[in-house]
Design an enzyme around this catalytic site. Structure first.
Site, PDB file in Angstrom:
ATOM      1  N   PHE A 129      37.469 -58.136 -47.970  1.00 38.72           N
ATOM      2  CA  PHE A 129      36.918 -58.996 -49.182  1.00 38.72           C
ATOM      3  C   PHE A 129      37.486 -58.824 -50.773  1.00 38.72           C
ATOM      4  O   PHE A 129      38.366 -59.412 -51.546  1.00 38.72           O
ATOM      5  CB  PHE A 129      35.771 -58.708 -49.684  1.00 38.72           C
ATOM      6  CG  PHE A 129      35.191 -57.461 -50.612  1.00 38.72           C
ATOM      7  CD1 PHE A 129      35.534 -57.469 -51.357  1.00 38.72           C
ATOM      8  CD2 PHE A 129      35.418 -55.790 -49.192  1.00 38.72           C
ATOM      9  CE1 PHE A 129      35.037 -56.194 -52.552  1.00 38.72           C
ATOM     10  CE2 PHE A 129      34.970 -55.035 -50.068  1.00 38.72           C
ATOM     11  CZ  PHE A 129      35.213 -54.620 -50.806  1.00 38.72           C
ATOM     12  N   LYS A 130      38.362 -57.981 -50.201  1.00 38.59           N
ATOM     13  CA  LYS A 130      39.535 -57.263 -51.163  1.00 38.59           C
ATOM     14  C   LYS A 130      40.900 -58.080 -51.432  1.00 38.59           C
ATOM     15  O   LYS A 130      41.614 -57.718 -52.587  1.00 38.59           O
ATOM     16  CB  LYS A 130      39.261 -55.459 -51.318  1.00 38.59           C
ATOM     17  CG  LYS A 130      38.677 -54.626 -51.337  1.00 38.59           C
ATOM     18  CD  LYS A 130      38.784 -53.225 -50.740  1.00 38.59           C
ATOM     19  CE  LYS A 130      37.066 -52.558 -50.597  1.00 38.59           C
ATOM     20  NZ  LYS A 130      37.454 -51.149 -50.515  1.00 38.59           N
TER      21      LYS A 130
END
Length: 436
Positions: A106-107
């Protein structure tokens, strides 16, 4: 827009100063001086918009006064070259899959957004010396930042990670790149890595020789773009008529992602409740119960990206609510998931629902089950990384094989190159000065 320090001991900074510096001079975290409210017509209309259109509108609310719209649009379009779909797991629980970016975590959005924004400011400054990005990682941050900043002109990246405490695939994603990426293998835990980074920013000698900034979620250009996820999730749920009374469960380590969700809520996104899903590193859960924040050394768990004993973004959450414990607990509840519960949850979700989460997503799902959903509520848990990044854990718990995406296989073919590093600041400072 100006950005103030959560410690309130220095003058507010411009967006450019906040992004380039990362941490305020008083060791506080930068926060926007105001949080713009988006009108209800936009919220209701998101179900007819693309992810790019939603993200550009949200980004413009924060950054539109400080960057030309054409540049901001280019950054958003380049950052969001992939989707974040909502996937049904049960009749009332959905997974928001945030792992479709380059490193399957997700980063990627925050890292890519910051890399391009920082590159924009460096080019505008015509900087005569390189900007050195320092990033501490307990797992996916390092790979996302390393790949997001790879070959960006004028930037060197130093990834600090705890020796033996990230998964093998995660380690491959930032130790095999070379070029402008250097991996520092610290003999300690994540909190040691984070402390080294924070100390470097306020060391006068280092800052006289090197231009330093951070790509951890302490940087406003890293954490604020994660608000895009929440708006996009709401839009998808609204399309299927399930956006009313949303309960969002967020696997939480350094709390940047949850803070971005709280910012989205403050901007007008109608989420009913948030759950901070912790593993055994549950200092925030303890705070919710007692009103006292007691950081402590982190412990290693199966959900290693959440192994944080002193989350930086707690300061932002406290600031956002003016320190009002009652207001915080009214909107946010907490949960703890042990390693045994992670294994059991992985097995149960795969066997019962045919869906394979990663250990962090398992914490998010377990937190929803612990709290329970009231009639009319819909739960969304954030699935933050591809399960193949935690192959042994997931396959052992579920008894099922997990296909490794080709992007991960490519990383695994590279040669590991890292620099051993003691956890003392003196050793870290001497190394950085040797790179000046």
């Amino acid at each position: 827009m100006k950005y103030y320090s959560t410690n309130h001991q220095v003058s507010p900074a411009s967006l450019e100063e906040a992004v380039v510096r990362g941490l305020a001079a008083d060791r506080g975290l930068f926060m926007p001086e105001r949080i713009p409210t988006l009108d209800r017509a936009f919220i209701d209309g998101m179900k007819h918009m693309t992810f790019h259109e939603i993200a550009l509108h949200v980004a413009s609310a924060f950054f539109g006064d400080d960057m030309p719209q054409s540049d901001l649009r280019r950054i958003v379009e380049d950052t969001l070259a992939f989707d974040t779909p909502v996937v049904p797991v049960t009749d009332t629980v959905y997974s928001l899959e945030l792992f479709h970016g380059p490193t399957l975590a997700f980063k990627d959005v925050g890292a890519r957004f910051m890399a391009r924004m920082l590159g924009h400011f460096i080019a505008r400054q015509g900087a005569s010396r390189e900007v050195n990005v320092l990033v501490a990682t307990s797992g996916d941050t390092g790979s996302a930042v390393a790949n997001g900043f790879l070959d960006v002109p004028g930037i060197r990246v130093f990834v600090l990670y705890p020796k033996g405490k990230v998964s093998a695939i995660q380690e491959c994603q930032f130790t095999t790149l070379g070029r402008n990426i250097t991996a520092l293998e610290v003999d300690g835990v994540f909190d040691d890595c984070q402390a080294l980074v924070k100390s470097a920013f306020v060391d006068a000698d280092l800052n006289a020789h090197l231009q330093l900034t951070s790509a951890n979620s302490i940087n406003v250009a890293r954490f604020l773009p994660q608000a895009f996820y929440y708006f996009h999730a709401y839009a998808q749920m609204d399309r299927i008529g399930r956006a009313q009374r949303l309960v969002v469960s967020v696997p939480s380590g350094n709390f940047g992602n949850l803070t971005a969700g709280l910012i989205a809520h403050r901007m007008g996104l109608p989420v009913s409740h948030f759950i901070a899903a912790n593993n055994r590193n549950d200092v925030f859960l303890d705070y919710l119960h007692t009103g006292v924040y007691r950081p402590r050394p982190s412990v290693a768990t199966l959900a290693n990206a959440m192994d944080v004993g002193d989350p930086s973004n707690f300061a932002r959450i406290l600031d956002l609510f003016g320190g009002d414990h009652a207001a915080i607990t009214a909107l946010i509840s907490g949960s703890r998931t042990t390693d045994e519960e992670i294994r059991a949850t992985l097995a149960d979700v795969v066997r019962t629902h045919g869906y394979t989460p990663d250990p962090h997503g398992a914490c998010g799902y377990h937190a929803l089950m612990q709290r329970g959903l009231q009639p009319g509520e819909t739960g969304v848990f954030l699935e933050t990384a591809h399960p193949a990044k935690f192959l042994d854990t997931v396959e052992t718990a579920t008894g099922r094989s997990v296909e490794i995406p080709e992007r991960l296989r490519a990383f695994m073919q590279g040669e590991k190159r890292s620099v051993p590093m003691a956890r003392t600041f003196e050793a870290f400072k001497d190394y950085l000065l040797s790179q000046a």
